[in-house]
Design an enzyme around this catalytic site. Structure first.
Site, PDB file in Angstrom:
ATOM      1  N   HIS A 274       0.982  -1.277  -0.048  1.00  0.00           N
ATOM      2  CA  HIS A 274      -0.230   0.042  -0.015  1.00  0.00           C
ATOM      3  C   HIS A 274       0.926   1.203   0.028  1.00  0.00           C
ATOM      4  O   HIS A 274       0.317   2.402  -0.170  1.00  0.00           O
ATOM      5  CB  HIS A 274      -0.992  -0.125   1.174  1.00  0.00           C
ATOM      6  CG  HIS A 274      -0.486   0.336   2.494  1.00  0.00           C
ATOM      7  ND1 HIS A 274      -0.151  -0.379   3.419  1.00  0.00           N
ATOM      8  CD2 HIS A 274      -0.273   1.786   2.786  1.00  0.00           C
ATOM      9  CE1 HIS A 274       0.258   0.518   4.535  1.00  0.00           C
ATOM     10  NE2 HIS A 274       0.450   1.483   4.167  1.00  0.00           N
TER      11      HIS A 274
ATOM     12  N   ASP B 265      -0.430  -7.337   1.663  1.00  0.00           N
ATOM     13  CA  ASP B 265       0.084  -5.991   1.608  1.00  0.00           C
ATOM     14  C   ASP B 265       1.684  -6.203   1.614  1.00  0.00           C
ATOM     15  O   ASP B 265       2.035  -5.859   3.088  1.00  0.00           O
ATOM     16  CB  ASP B 265      -0.576  -5.050   2.931  1.00  0.00           C
ATOM     17  CG  ASP B 265      -0.155  -3.718   2.846  1.00  0.00           C
ATOM     18  OD1 ASP B 265       0.302  -3.331   1.591  1.00  0.00           O
ATOM     19  OD2 ASP B 265      -0.767  -3.071   3.732  1.00  0.00           O
TER      20      ASP B 265
ATOM     21  N   GLN C 193       0.767   5.783  11.245  1.00  0.00           N
ATOM     22  CA  GLN C 193       0.882   6.287   9.918  1.00  0.00           C
ATOM     23  C   GLN C 193       2.212   6.765   9.803  1.00  0.00           C
ATOM     24  O   GLN C 193       2.705   7.444  10.384  1.00  0.00           O
ATOM     25  CB  GLN C 193       0.043   7.370   9.871  1.00  0.00           C
ATOM     26  CG  GLN C 193      -0.435   7.834   8.381  1.00  0.00           C
ATOM     27  CD  GLN C 193      -1.239   8.853   8.102  1.00  0.00           C
ATOM     28  OE1 GLN C 193      -1.289   9.710   8.986  1.00  0.00           O
ATOM     29  NE2 GLN C 193      -1.938   8.821   6.927  1.00  0.00           N
ATOM     30  N   GLY C 194       2.923   6.118   8.721  1.00  0.00           N
ATOM     31  CA  GLY C 194       4.187   6.489   8.343  1.00  0.00           C
ATOM     32  C   GLY C 194       5.427   5.341   8.858  1.00  0.00           C
ATOM     33  O   GLY C 194       6.499   5.141   8.232  1.00  0.00           O
ATOM     34  N   ASP C 195       4.740   4.307   9.691  1.00  0.00           N
ATOM     35  CA  ASP C 195       5.628   3.072   9.932  1.00  0.00           C
ATOM     36  C   ASP C 195       5.296   2.337   8.908  1.00  0.00           C
ATOM     37  O   ASP C 195       5.807   0.967   8.941  1.00  0.00           O
ATOM     38  CB  ASP C 195       5.018   2.451  11.260  1.00  0.00           C
ATOM     39  CG  ASP C 195       5.614   3.594  12.460  1.00  0.00           C
ATOM     40  OD1 ASP C 195       6.571   4.128  12.288  1.00  0.00           O
ATOM     41  OD2 ASP C 195       4.651   3.868  13.348  1.00  0.00           O
ATOM     42  N   SER C 196       4.203   2.192   8.161  1.00  0.00           N
ATOM     43  CA  SER C 196       3.835   1.276   7.326  1.00  0.00           C
ATOM     44  C   SER C 196       5.146   0.796   6.291  1.00  0.00           C
ATOM     45  O   SER C 196       6.058   1.431   5.977  1.00  0.00           O
ATOM     46  CB  SER C 196       3.006   1.872   6.099  1.00  0.00           C
ATOM     47  OG  SER C 196       1.742   1.893   6.635  1.00  0.00           O
TER      48      SER C 196
HETATM   49  C1  4AZ Z   1      -0.917   3.785   8.678  1.00  0.00           C
HETATM   50  O1  4AZ Z   1      -1.842   4.488   8.390  1.00  0.00           O
HETATM   51  C2  4AZ Z   1      -1.118   2.928   9.893  1.00  0.00           C
HETATM   52  N1  4AZ Z   1      -1.839   1.057  14.301  1.00  0.00           N
HETATM   53  C3  4AZ Z   1      -0.304   2.036  10.095  1.00  0.00           C
HETATM   54  C4  4AZ Z   1      -0.200   1.057  11.096  1.00  0.00           C
HETATM   55  C5  4AZ Z   1      -1.066   1.159  11.859  1.00  0.00           C
HETATM   56  C6  4AZ Z   1      -2.329   2.276  11.776  1.00  0.00           C
HETATM   57  C7  4AZ Z   1      -1.946   3.161  10.831  1.00  0.00           C
HETATM   58  C8  4AZ Z   1      -1.329   0.335  13.223  1.00  0.00           C
HETATM   59  O2  4AZ Z   1      -0.187   3.724   7.747  1.00  0.00           O
END
Ligand code: 4AZ
Length: 549
Positions: free
Chosen positions: A22, A70, A164-167
């Site tokens: 993603h 993903d 968000q941003g750790d993805s």
């Molecule tokens: C994100 O938006 C996201 N709590 C990644 C991981 C988590 C939530 C959001 C897990 O990339």
């Protein structure tokens, strides 16, 4: 991208990074940079190396609606040199088990709370979170949201999570001295909310896919094993089917049981009780054997490579024949005859022939639908890299429906044989055995050998052997599957792995504890904003590892 962090990733060998699908809106690698050895997003990073990308591979079954599969792979424009700051992680092998509560670590530069960016100088964050079993995670997130391809982690009380941003970044677990990546940061409802664990792509489900993308320098796959029973298996939830009844004896699981939710594995023949004599076969002994039939008449043998693909010889197929005339019979029940002789009959969707010029060719058949794996239906392992090196003198087997005084009945028979030297300079890509009575009906079937508890296809019967009048003893020649490795990787994307401890390539024989020379690279990925509100196998490690930490 354009100087901004958008996603994390993890280095798995000298030129590949694993991230989340993603994170990427296309597979165009231009304009992206990967940074390795970086600690802060601002200011100087003396140990950093960067690379552009030359390839982005998204998982072919990534579903952006459900976030299933993903996962993405990024190939760096050139290899990086390892250092104390840049080193590949091991990956959880197929069959790994992560029980509820397994201690895990997630790292990243994402938000430290919902809508709260990581402050200057944006130093890499780490958070420790326990695994939450899939049944419980499904319950909490809403039944059906968590697939077998996902793994969850978080605190029921909330407060620690990825965001968000750790993805794309890794979730890792330490086994003895080795860090094994179990997950890729994927999604979650908000961040660090109570009773909403973060969701990760389950790395152990992708061993075959990841391996299929990498031509050399294989990553280190390690089987992670949680001790004891998994509390999640008895978790009850209104929206979920009830848990299976408890196993009568958890210390000695029935041999027929699937090893874990991370299966399927290949080369398992639970009902094959070797040694047995040559001759007719007990049901389930050779569960990958299929009979390929034209208008209801057996033509050739074949071997199941996964739930919907099988391997045979190109000699069995004539392009002028209409594909609808072919059927594949799966799950041989050798003591039965007629319509009961097989468990399933399937139509063929596609036949793809290899196009080698220097040897005869193989055929890959795609079935119209998948078969259900059981003790009677299993896939056979393929050694596409010749790492198993079946040596001269090994005992192997050929099975098939060749007519050997069966009075025309379709009887699956087995023949024990011994590997011998091919005695022929032109035999690269071949494997040879002592003589056997191979008949037309056997063509397309496998020569199989056992290695580390799993059955492997060592050769393919390409045709009926030509009898030599000049030699007292005939030597039979089979094509090795590795001869067709590129073709097989392309046409059979999902090759299950054997249930062994690791598939890491033997690169050095001891664990390295001293410094490496440096090498570096960098990674980048672009994703929605996110971040961490982060606040016995040793023997095999010494045998196989040097490659991941
Ligand atoms: C994100 O938006 C996201 N709590 C990644 C991981 C988590 C939530 C959001 C897990 O990339």
């Amino acid at each position: 991208m354009s100087g901004s962090h958008f996603c994390g990733g993890s280095l798995i060998n000298k030129e590949w990074v694993v991230s989340a699908a993603h994170c990427f809106s296309s597979t165009n690698p231009n304009g992206l940079t990967v940074y390795l050895g970086r600690q802060t997003q601002q200011g100087s990073n003396p140990n950093e190396v960067s690379r552009s990308l030359d390839r982005i591979v998204l998982h072919p079954n990534y579903d952006s609606d459900t976030s299933d599969n993903d996962i993405a792979m990024l190939r760096l424009s050139s290899p990086v040199q390892f250092s104390n700051f840049i080193r590949p992680v091991c990956l959880a092998a197929s069959g790994s088990v992560f029980n509820n509560g397994t201690d895990s670590w997630v790292t990243g530069w994402g938000n430290i709370g919902e809508g709260v960016a990581l402050p200057f100088p944006e130093t890499l964050q780490e958070v420790e979170v326990p695994v939450v079993g899939n049944r419980q995670c499904n319950c909490l997130n809403g039944a059906g949201t968590i697939t077998e391809n996902m793994i969850c982690a978080g605190l029921l009380a909330g407060g620690k999570d990825s965001c968000q941003g750790d993805s794309g970044g890794p979730m890792v677990n330490k086994q003895q001295t080795v860090w094994v990546q179990s997950g890729v940061v994927s999604f979650g409802f908000g961040c660090a909310r109570p009773e909403l664990p973060g969701v990760y792509s389950r790395v152990s489900r992708y061993q075959s896919w990841i391996g299929s993308q990498i031509q050399s320098d294989p990553p280190g796959f390690v089987t992670f094993s949680s001790p004891g029973a998994d509390g999640d298996s008895s978790h009850t939830c209104p929206g979920l089917p009830p848990p299976p009844p408890p196993s009568p004896d958890v210390t000695t699981p029935a041999p027929t049981e699937s090893p874990s939710a991370d299966a399927p594995v290949c080369g398992r023949a639970a009902l094959n009780t070797r040694p047995a004599g040559n001759g007719s076969v007990v049901a389930g002994s050779w569960p990958w054997m299929v009979s390929i039939q034209w208008n209801g008449v057996h033509v050739c043998g074949g071997s199941l490579l996964n739930e919907e693909i099988l391997l045979s010889s190109a000699d069995c197929f004539d392009s002028s024949l209409n594909i609808s005339g072919w059927t594949v019979l799966v799950g041989p029940q050798p003591q039965k005859n007629g319509p009961d002789a097989f468990l399933f009959s399937l139509a063929v969707a596609n036949i793809t022939l290899s196009n080698a010029t220097s040897s005869s060719n193989i055929a890959v058949l795609q079935l119209e639908s998948s078969v259900e794996l059981s003790d009677y239906v299993q896939s056979l392992c393929m050694d596409l890299t010749d790492q198993r090196a079946f040596s001269v003198g090994s005992t192997c087997w050929v099975t098939g429906w060749g007519d050997r005084q069966n009075n025309g009945d379709l009887v699956l028979t087995e023949m024990e044989t011994t590997l011998v030297d091919c005695e022929n300079a032109a035999s690269t890509g071949s494997i040879c055995t002592t003589d056997m009575n191979i008949q037309q009906g056997d063509v397309g079937g496998p020569l199989v050998c056992k290695s580390d508890q799993s059955w492997f296809q060592a050769g393919i019967i390409m045709g009926v052997p030509q009898r030599s009048l000049t030699r007292a003893q005939n030597i039979l020649t089979f094509s090795k599957p590795s001869t067709f490795s590129a073709f097989l990787r392309e046409t059979v994307v999902d090759l299950p792995s054997p249930l062994t401890l690791t598939t890491a390539a033997p690169m050095t024989s001891t664990v390295q504890t001293t410094d490496y020379d440096d090498d570096i690279d960098s990674i980048a990925d672009n994703a929605p904003p996110g971040s961490l509100s982060l606040s016995f196998l040793l023997f095999m490690i010494s045998a196989f590892v040097s490659l991941c930490w």
